[in-house]
Scaffold this active site. Structure first.
Site, mmCIF file in Angstrom:
data_model
loop_
_atom_site.group_PDB
_atom_site.id
_atom_site.type_symbol
_atom_site.label_atom_id
_atom_site.label_comp_id
_atom_site.label_asym_id
_atom_site.label_seq_id
_atom_site.Cartn_x
_atom_site.Cartn_y
_atom_site.Cartn_z
ATOM 1 N N THR B 63 0.966 -1.047 0.215
ATOM 2 C CA THR B 63 0.059 -0.064 -0.124
ATOM 3 C C THR B 63 1.008 1.277 -0.100
ATOM 4 O O THR B 63 1.710 1.101 0.459
ATOM 5 C CB THR B 63 -1.138 -0.367 1.571
ATOM 6 O OG1 THR B 63 -1.838 -0.912 1.180
ATOM 7 C CG2 THR B 63 -1.248 1.872 1.396
ATOM 8 N N THR B 64 0.386 2.202 -0.761
ATOM 9 C CA THR B 64 0.478 3.628 -0.241
ATOM 10 C C THR B 64 -0.216 4.372 0.865
ATOM 11 O O THR B 64 -1.617 4.939 -0.439
ATOM 12 C CB THR B 64 1.384 4.548 -1.505
ATOM 13 O OG1 THR B 64 2.374 3.871 -1.619
ATOM 14 C CG2 THR B 64 2.243 6.206 -0.899
#
Lengths: 243, 279, 218
Positions: B63-64
């Site tokens: 994820t970011t």
């Protein structure tokens, strides 16, 4: 063992030979001591209206709360023992939120009312735990009103755990008089505005004190947004002057 | 003396079996708990003994996510890729969880863990509101979440979330993780791409940004993270938290769009910038 | 004797292989699942249906471990029956999507080893597919694949259903049932765990139609 008829009311779950549960019947009496509550289903929503009995001029009227929000689409008015109502309302709130959590949808009114009834008759000797929180019948009757996917609806529950769906219903001390008036005045094509007016008009006639914006509490759930809303004292005042 | 040693465990037919293998006393117990459960029952899944079993589950992760407080409120920007090993499970995961009309949570770590517990937080917040007549403030909500997660500490939950909202004190931004940590802050980024996002965020962040500048900063930070981190990508989603609640400013913008825009700004032909042919 | 050394070897899971896929288009959704069950390299069944009907408008398709899938399907059916009795109606597809998520998460610390697709018609009558991981993370999709053939099938569906990264002007108009059939016949060519037959469930407002299409049996 039971010398006189009266002794059948000692145990909360003891039937009399005629098949009556006296403790439950006594609980029903407790409701008749309570203040009057009225619920009306209209074409575009539901109205709940309650009389606040301000027994002393030193009481802050706003602290008497007899209409509760159960979920954003459901409200509830009560007559009887306030503390008992809170237990039932807390239960209904938890059920409604658990339903949202599990199914990602609002709970049907019928199911909410049914869950209250399930708890209503769940009294008797127990360990005081969550399973059996109450040793006697709940001395309270609720008017559960709101809007779900099937439209506006109004249900009543009482200490015997009985559930009825009503178009319009009054409970509490002046229930009989108010119910007769509802019977005469109720129409199926009532608008929410007219519903509020009708509820206040009936309360005005059955209340012992003069009706003011301070001694009644009104809440509505409209089909438009399905949101439970309390009327402010100034909002109630507007309706009262128009009566 | 030998008599002091308790050998009664030898009579236990279940001795030595892993806890989850033991038959239940009441065969209906699990069924009943599933019908009424509020939180999953704690049963130890393996610890050291079946690492193999764990590898079978390719839980969605990678994820970011980022969020920062600025003069106009809080800006949240996230990517949308879910990877299971090297397979892209989805390019349009919703990593901002709309807890309710005034609270947002982001998703990093185990998708199911974040989703389940933040939904549970929504339930608790609504009950709090019904009981107390007012909503819990953002810090309170974050604390509730961190306590729920703290109860499961050591059981392998994977959560790195930012809780953002607006209460009577103004904007509130908190970071909560699976160990029960709960931090208040002005700037957070979480996930495998956060190192890249922080670079952009830290160098261009100003308190007095306009909303448009803030949106552009969030968009850029996610773009750079998606560009360099293989586990991040897909589309960018941007939310703005303000006094009236929150607004979804960018629903889903493909990162390739941003890439093409940047190429156009620099006058580079699409796909022609970095390829060198061996001739 | 004390059973001691078994513990560290214990693994309660096995993957029985197979692929399930679903494609939604307008008011229709087609769900397919192959019928092969394997243990290691042995094929132990050629006619096992991986799909269960949950309501009049929704089915669940599971790959992964057969025992867990069977348990999960039965548990869901029980909870749906309870829902019907409690609320007087069938749960909607959206309600089912969350119910499945919660049910999977209730086994967070000893998960069902299943990878699921929930497919059906939503309250507006539109076809929808929900994809899940083993512990209940889910997403609403227009098409989805789970199982050993996921990698093989997904890229084809991306191209056909979404037109992902295509530069030409493309809209998906193909018959979803045909597409499911094509995807499975292709998958059976390259995945050893997918084959024998594919059961296709065609869900529309008129009802659910089941067909079975033969695949490679080697």
């Amino acid at each position: 063992m039971f010398a006189t008829k009266n002794e059948y009311d000692r145990g909360v779950n003891t039937f009399s030979p005629e098949g009556r549960l006296f403790q439950v019947e006594y609980a029903l009496e407790a409701i008749k001591l309570g203040s009057t509550s009225i619920g009306i289903t209209c074409q575009d929503g539901v109205v709940l209206a309650v009389e606040r009995r301000v027994t002393s001029k030193l009481i802050e009227p706003s602290s008497i709360e007899k209409i509760f929000e159960i979920d954003s689409h459901v409200g509830c008015a009560m007559s009887g023992i306030l503390a008992d109502a809170r237990t039932l309302v807390d239960h209904a709130r938890a059920e409604a939120q658990n339903h949202r959590f599990t199914y990602l949808e609002e709970m049907l009114l019928q199911s909410i009312a049914q869950s209250v009834c399930d708890l209503s008759l769940n009294f008797g000797e127990g360990d005081g735990s969550q399973k059996k929180p109450m040793s006697r019948p709940y001395g309270v009757s609720l008017l559960i009103g709101g809007v779900d996917k099937n439209g506006p609806a109004l249900f009543t529950t009482d200490p015997s755990g009985t559930l009825f769906k009503y178009k319009a219903k009054a409970i509490g001390s002046a229930a009989e008089g108010a119910q007769t008036m509802l019977q005469e005045e109720f129409k199926t094509d009532l608008s929410l505005e007219d519903g509020v007016k009708m509820a206040l008009r009936i309360l005005k006639q059955v209340m012992e004190e003069a009706i003011t914006s301070q001694n009644v509490e009104v809440a509505v759930v409209s089909t438009q947004d399905k949101i439970f809303r309390r009327l402010t004292p100034s909002g109630v005042e507007e309706y009262l002057t128009s009566l | 003396m030998a008599a002091d040693i308790d050998f009664s465990f030898l009579d236990d037919p279940e001795f030595g079996l892993p806890s989850y293998f033991k038959p239940k006393q009441d065969p209906m117990e699990e069924f009943n708990t599933l019908l009424t459960q509020e939180v999953p029952p704690i049963r130890e899944f393996s610890g050291k003994d079946s690492e193999e079993a764990k590898k079978l589950f390719k839980f969605a992760k990678g994820t970011t996510t980022l969020a920062f407080v600025f003069q106009g409120g809080i800006l949240i920007a996230v990517d949308a890729r879910a990877t299971m090993g090297s397979f892209i499970g989805s390019q349009k995961v919703k990593k901002v969880i709309e807890i309710n009309d005034y609270l947002l949570g982001t998703m990093a770590g185990g998708a199911a863990d974040c989703y389940y517990w933040e939904n549970n937080l929504a339930r608790v917040c609504k009950l709090y509101e019904l009981k107390n007549g007012e909503r819990p403030n953002v810090g309170g909500a974050a604390q509730i979440l961190s306590q729920m997660l703290g109860q499961y500490r050591g059981y392998g939950l994977s959560v790195g979330t930012m809780i953002a909202g607006w209460d009577h004190k103004g904007p509130g931004l908190y970071f909560v993780d699976n160990d029960g940590m709960c931090l208040k802050g002005n700037r957070f980024s979480v996930g495998s791409g956060s190192i890249f996002a922080y670079g952009v965020l830290d160098s261009h962040y100003r308190w007095d940004m306009t909303l448009d500048e803030a949106v552009e900063l969030g968009r850029r930070a996610i773009y750079h993270a998606g560009h360099r981190d293989a586990m991040s990508g897909g589309v960018v989603r941007i939310y703005h938290v303000h006094a009236g609640g929150w607004t979804n400013i960018i629903q889903a913008e493909d990162l390739m769009n941003i890439h093409r825009q940047r190429d156009a700004e620099k006058g580079i032909e699409f796909l022609d910038d970095e390829v060198t042919f061996n001739s | 004797m004390v059973k001691e050394s078994k513990q560290s070897q214990f693994n309660p899971y096995q993957n029985n292989g197979g692929t399930v896929a679903a494609v939604a288009l307008g008011g229709r959704v087609a769900v397919g699942g192959d019928t092969r069950i394997s243990v290691g390299y042995n094929i132990i069944s050629r006619n096992y249906c991986k799909i269960t009907q949950l309501t009049s408008k929704a089915v669940i398709a599971s790959s992964g471990m057969v025992t867990d899938a069977q348990n999960l399907h039965k548990l869901l059916l029980a909870r749906i029956t309870l829902y019907k009795h409690q609320h007087g109606t069938e749960p909607s597809l959206k309600a089912l999507s969350k119910l499945l998520s919660i049910t999977l998460y209730s086994r967070r610390f000893f998960p069902f080893y299943t990878f699921n697709l929930l497919a059906g018609l939503n309250e507006e009558g539109q076809g929808a597919v929900y994809g899940y991981d083993a512990i209940g993370s889910f997403d609403e999709l227009k098409y989805g694949v789970q199982g050993t053939g996921q990698e093989l099938c997904m890229s084809v569906l991306d191209n056909q259903c979404k037109g992902a990264n295509r530069t030409d002007d493309y809209t998906f108009t193909q018959d979803p049932v045909e597409l499911i059939r094509d995807v499975f016949t292709s998958c059976a060519e390259r995945d050893i765990y997918t084959g024998d037959a594919v059961t296709v469930w065609d869900i529309t407002a008129e009802g659910i139609q089941q067909t079975s299409i033969p695949l490679r049996r080697d």
